[in-house]
Write an enzyme that holds these catalytic residues in place. Sequence first.
Site, short mmCIF file in Angstrom:
data_model
loop_
_atom_site.label_atom_id
_atom_site.label_comp_id
_atom_site.label_asym_id
_atom_site.label_seq_id
_atom_site.Cartn_x
_atom_site.Cartn_y
_atom_site.Cartn_z
N GLU A 1 -9.20 4.36 11.48
CA GLU A 1 -8.27 3.96 12.53
C GLU A 1 -8.07 5.11 13.50
OE1 GLU A 1 -4.05 4.25 11.01
OE2 GLU A 1 -5.09 3.97 9.08
N ASP B 1 -10.37 3.29 5.06
CA ASP B 1 -9.31 3.23 6.07
C ASP B 1 -9.78 4.02 7.28
OD1 ASP B 1 -7.08 3.60 7.65
OD2 ASP B 1 -5.77 4.27 6.03
N ASP C 1 0.87 -1.18 0.00
CA ASP C 1 0.00 0.00 0.00
C ASP C 1 0.90 1.23 0.00
OD1 ASP C 1 0.05 1.24 2.97
OD2 ASP C 1 0.04 -0.95 3.14
#
Length: 342
Positions: A130, A128, A39
Amino acid sequence: MYGGSAMISGVKRLWLIAVIAAVGMTGVAQAADGVPGVDVSNWTGDVDWESVASGGAKFAFVQASEGNNYRNPRFDAQFGGAAAAGLLRGAYHFAQPHESDGTAQAEYFLQNGGNWTSDGQTLPGVLDIEDNPYKDKNGKNNCYDLSAADMVSWIKDFTKKYRQRTGRDAIIYTTTSWWQTCTGNSAAFKAGPLWIARWGTDPGELPKGWKRYTFWQSAEKGSLAGGQNSFNGSESQLRSLANPPASVSVSGLTKGRKVYRVTVANTGPHPVEDIVVSGRTFGGQNVVKAPGCKFSGTAVRCVIDRLERDQKATFTFTTKPRSKGRVGMVIEVGTVTLNLKA
């Protein structure tokens, strides 16, 4: 990973191409000797994609966007470069849930590189979500000052919009600790793919609901450019995730002894063409009405020229049954057979 800035006879599923094996779509994790990948984001800089490919990587995720106002300036070069090197590629969005709602950020992602295309080389987009890395700047806690209920709602809004627009379930990238703290360890998203982040030798415990991960980020950096990842499956399963089979669902019901209704719905990500619906009555009855179809005596035949994603087609058949005894219709669509009994 962030970039920095009546009687229902039944419903059956028809796979028009081969049914793929379950690939981590739904806790104990599995060993990580899968397909390697990377990534990258703007912070990675220019990437030598030929070197990444020759080093064994088979896929790459590229940051496309963040929040509601940041687009990776290197996205086009990184995303295109990965494809040119023969890698499967996907885009990811770094969530900033305090800035705008999930629907708005999904739209921003879709407009800035996150849209899925059925080219056989593009993986579903990634959410994503987090720990908040900007606590010193935005003054929010690790959960962006959202309650667990509000965070679950935010994620639902994002993933719902993404599926509406693409027909694919967004991949969720997260850590188990963040998920437990900030969503209350919600199991609401277990049907979709999980990308678990845990640096080390094993992916550890998974968030609630998921029995298997799809991707695992095991290190921030390594021998390949960017983050080090693996896909939990074979290369053919990875390609199937990028280009899943077309599928339709078939359902039917009866209304009294004279009316039968059949619905065909496109439940896959691709348009489907030339779907044949054929039926035959039993119990001594004839078809007397079938709008949009051809019929004669006990038989009826309908053809759907094209069914777009999320589109449905419904057919209604009217019969003239005998006064007593068991009657019904047998409907066939591809390999699917429905027995509609009045």
